[in-house]
Design a protein around this motif. Structure first.
Motif, mmCIF file in Angstrom:
data_model
loop_
_atom_site.group_PDB
_atom_site.id
_atom_site.type_symbol
_atom_site.label_atom_id
_atom_site.label_comp_id
_atom_site.label_asym_id
_atom_site.label_seq_id
_atom_site.Cartn_x
_atom_site.Cartn_y
_atom_site.Cartn_z
ATOM 1 N N GLY A 217 0.805 -1.218 0.000
ATOM 2 C CA GLY A 217 0.000 0.000 0.000
ATOM 3 C C GLY A 217 0.834 1.262 0.000
ATOM 4 O O GLY A 217 0.427 2.288 -0.551
ATOM 5 N N PHE A 218 2.018 1.192 0.622
ATOM 6 C CA PHE A 218 2.910 2.351 0.667
ATOM 7 C C PHE A 218 3.979 2.311 -0.423
ATOM 8 O O PHE A 218 4.855 3.173 -0.469
ATOM 9 C CB PHE A 218 3.589 2.441 2.034
ATOM 10 C CG PHE A 218 2.675 2.896 3.148
ATOM 11 C CD1 PHE A 218 1.755 3.914 2.938
ATOM 12 C CD2 PHE A 218 2.741 2.307 4.399
ATOM 13 C CE1 PHE A 218 0.926 4.343 3.970
ATOM 14 C CE2 PHE A 218 1.919 2.732 5.434
ATOM 15 C CZ PHE A 218 1.002 3.756 5.222
ATOM 16 N N GLY A 219 3.910 1.288 -1.275
ATOM 17 C CA GLY A 219 4.903 1.180 -2.348
ATOM 18 C C GLY A 219 6.276 0.800 -1.853
ATOM 19 O O GLY A 219 7.289 1.181 -2.459
ATOM 20 N N LEU A 220 6.351 0.043 -0.751
ATOM 21 C CA LEU A 220 7.626 -0.378 -0.174
ATOM 22 C C LEU A 220 7.849 -1.863 -0.414
ATOM 23 O O LEU A 220 6.907 -2.610 -0.657
ATOM 24 C CB LEU A 220 7.647 -0.093 1.336
ATOM 25 C CG LEU A 220 7.427 1.357 1.761
ATOM 26 C CD1 LEU A 220 7.330 1.443 3.277
ATOM 27 C CD2 LEU A 220 8.541 2.258 1.243
ATOM 28 N N GLN A 221 9.097 -2.295 -0.307
ATOM 29 C CA GLN A 221 9.452 -3.689 -0.513
ATOM 30 C C GLN A 221 9.841 -4.316 0.818
ATOM 31 O O GLN A 221 10.738 -3.836 1.504
ATOM 32 C CB GLN A 221 10.624 -3.797 -1.503
ATOM 33 C CG GLN A 221 11.043 -5.227 -1.811
ATOM 34 C CD GLN A 221 9.987 -6.005 -2.571
ATOM 35 O OE1 GLN A 221 9.357 -5.469 -3.487
ATOM 36 N NE2 GLN A 221 9.776 -7.255 -2.197
ATOM 37 N N LEU A 222 9.156 -5.382 1.209
ATOM 38 C CA LEU A 222 9.506 -6.106 2.429
ATOM 39 C C LEU A 222 10.635 -7.083 2.112
ATOM 40 O O LEU A 222 10.473 -7.987 1.295
ATOM 41 C CB LEU A 222 8.286 -6.868 2.963
ATOM 42 C CG LEU A 222 8.513 -7.736 4.209
ATOM 43 C CD1 LEU A 222 8.930 -6.868 5.391
ATOM 44 C CD2 LEU A 222 7.259 -8.542 4.544
ATOM 45 N N SER A 223 11.768 -6.898 2.755
ATOM 46 C CA SER A 223 12.929 -7.748 2.470
ATOM 47 C C SER A 223 12.746 -9.139 3.077
ATOM 48 O O SER A 223 11.981 -9.328 4.040
ATOM 49 C CB SER A 223 14.202 -7.116 3.028
ATOM 50 O OG SER A 223 14.201 -7.146 4.446
ATOM 51 N N GLU A 224 13.464 -10.100 2.533
ATOM 52 C CA GLU A 224 13.414 -11.461 3.054
ATOM 53 C C GLU A 224 13.935 -11.515 4.489
ATOM 54 O O GLU A 224 13.418 -12.257 5.325
ATOM 55 C CB GLU A 224 14.228 -12.393 2.157
ATOM 56 C CG GLU A 224 13.631 -12.592 0.766
ATOM 57 C CD GLU A 224 14.446 -13.568 -0.070
ATOM 58 O OE1 GLU A 224 15.442 -14.107 0.470
ATOM 59 O OE2 GLU A 224 14.089 -13.791 -1.238
ATOM 60 N N THR A 225 14.959 -10.709 4.765
ATOM 61 C CA THR A 225 15.526 -10.676 6.119
ATOM 62 C C THR A 225 14.504 -10.164 7.122
ATOM 63 O O THR A 225 14.322 -10.750 8.203
ATOM 64 C CB THR A 225 16.776 -9.772 6.158
ATOM 65 O OG1 THR A 225 17.740 -10.274 5.249
ATOM 66 C CG2 THR A 225 17.365 -9.728 7.566
ATOM 67 N N ALA A 226 13.809 -9.090 6.773
ATOM 68 C CA ALA A 226 12.796 -8.529 7.670
ATOM 69 C C ALA A 226 11.659 -9.522 7.890
ATOM 70 O O ALA A 226 11.191 -9.703 9.025
ATOM 71 C CB ALA A 226 12.266 -7.221 7.092
ATOM 72 N N GLU A 227 11.218 -10.160 6.827
ATOM 73 C CA GLU A 227 10.130 -11.134 6.959
ATOM 74 C C GLU A 227 10.554 -12.310 7.836
ATOM 75 O O GLU A 227 9.785 -12.775 8.687
ATOM 76 C CB GLU A 227 9.698 -11.635 5.586
ATOM 77 C CG GLU A 227 8.547 -12.638 5.669
ATOM 78 C CD GLU A 227 8.066 -13.102 4.309
ATOM 79 O OE1 GLU A 227 7.375 -14.151 4.259
ATOM 80 O OE2 GLU A 227 8.377 -12.440 3.294
ATOM 81 N N ARG A 228 11.777 -12.771 7.658
ATOM 82 C CA ARG A 228 12.279 -13.889 8.464
ATOM 83 C C ARG A 228 12.320 -13.514 9.943
ATOM 84 O O ARG A 228 11.940 -14.317 10.811
ATOM 85 C CB ARG A 228 13.667 -14.295 7.971
ATOM 86 C CG ARG A 228 14.237 -15.526 8.675
ATOM 87 C CD ARG A 228 15.505 -16.031 8.000
ATOM 88 N NE ARG A 228 16.568 -15.037 7.990
ATOM 89 C CZ ARG A 228 16.974 -14.384 6.914
ATOM 90 N NH1 ARG A 228 16.384 -14.579 5.741
ATOM 91 N NH2 ARG A 228 17.964 -13.497 6.984
#
Length: 278
Positions: A217-228
């Motif tokens: 929604g904000f046009g940002l990319q969730l990194s794999e590291t952050a998701e992990r």
């Protein structure tokens, strides 16, 4: 020369996670948990856990922090204040706290921001605001219970019914003020800030999917590291890990009919009746 042949090894490089201030803060929270162990089941706090940032605004003596901890007329004065100066100091403190390891983006949380969104956006005009919505029939007794337990640390006697009325008035004020600011800004073409609405039930049931939706929604990319790291945190911190926080409207002298009437506009605007099942 012994010193030249045996140089002192360089110190280990300091990182965000080895900041000495973390240990100092851990000791401070340990005192609270030792004196009031039940508090963890209500609102877990710690040196490396996310928490509300209103304590920093207390350094300007204009903060909801003083409303939480004290039963006095400060609240009524506080509600009438322009918080722009307090937010300027808020920003300065964040810069000082993180000057060694500046983040790409600050992520802050506090329902108190809704009370003075205009002041917040004077200082952070490009803020991305996530407004989380929870059925007031659940949210109101939850926050009032928190206040009851927090004030009980400092007071011999706290009146639950008085707190119930106080927080019913305060939370409806938050909503009306916050929505007025949102309506005025979202209609402006040159507005730099963005808003997203998130339902508490979605955040609890599908946290990762909900976070991904926020990023998109904000046009940002969730990194794999952050998701992990998020998945690991959820796995290690299941709901009610430190006990169940129990509360009810009746505990604070509040009636369901009165609460739903006071929040009728809120229910209608965000469709909370369908989200919460009420």
């Amino acid at each position: 020369n012994w010193e030249m042949n045996n140089p002192v090894p360089p110190p280990e490089p300091e990182t965000y996670y080895t900041d000495p201030r973390i240990k100092k803060d851990q000791r401070r929270w340990a005192i609270l948990h030792h004196g009031y162990p039940r508090f963890k089941s209500i609102h877990e706090v710690g040196a490396q856990l996310p928490d509300e940032c209103l304590a920093m605004m207390a350094n300007d003596f204009i903060s909801g922090w003083f409303v939480i901890g004290a039963d006095c007329d400060y609240l009524y004065w506080f509600l009438e204040q322009d918080l722009t100066h307090a937010y300027r100091l808020h920003k300065r403190q964040l810069q000082l706290l993180q000057w060694k390891f500046p983040p790409n983006r600050w992520v802050l949380k506090s329902p108190w921001h809704l009370m003075r969104l205009d002041s917040l956006l004077n200082v952070y005009p490009d803020a991305l605001v996530i407004q989380t919505h929870r059925d007031p029939l659940e949210a109101l007794p939850s926050v009032t219970s928190y206040m009851l337990n927090f004030r009980s640390i400092s007071y011999n006697q706290v009146h639950p019914f008085t707190l119930g009325i106080e927080w019913l008035d305060l939370t409806t004020t938050w909503f009306k003020r916050g929505m007025a600011v949102r309506d005025s800004l979202e209609n402006k073409k040159d507005c730099q800030c963005k808003f997203q609405d998130v339902y508490y039930t979605d955040l609890i049931k599908t946290p990762i999917a909900t976070v991904k939706k926020i990023y998109r929604g904000f046009g940002l990319q969730l990194s794999e590291t952050a998701e992990r790291r998020m998945r690991l945190y959820i796995e290690n911190n299941p709901k009610n890990k430190h006990g169940t926080h129990r509360y009810s409207l009746e505990q604070f002298g509040l009636e369901e009919k009165i609460v739903t009437e006071r929040f009728s506009e809120y229910y209608e605007r965000f469709g909370l009746s369908s989200q919460s099942g009420n």
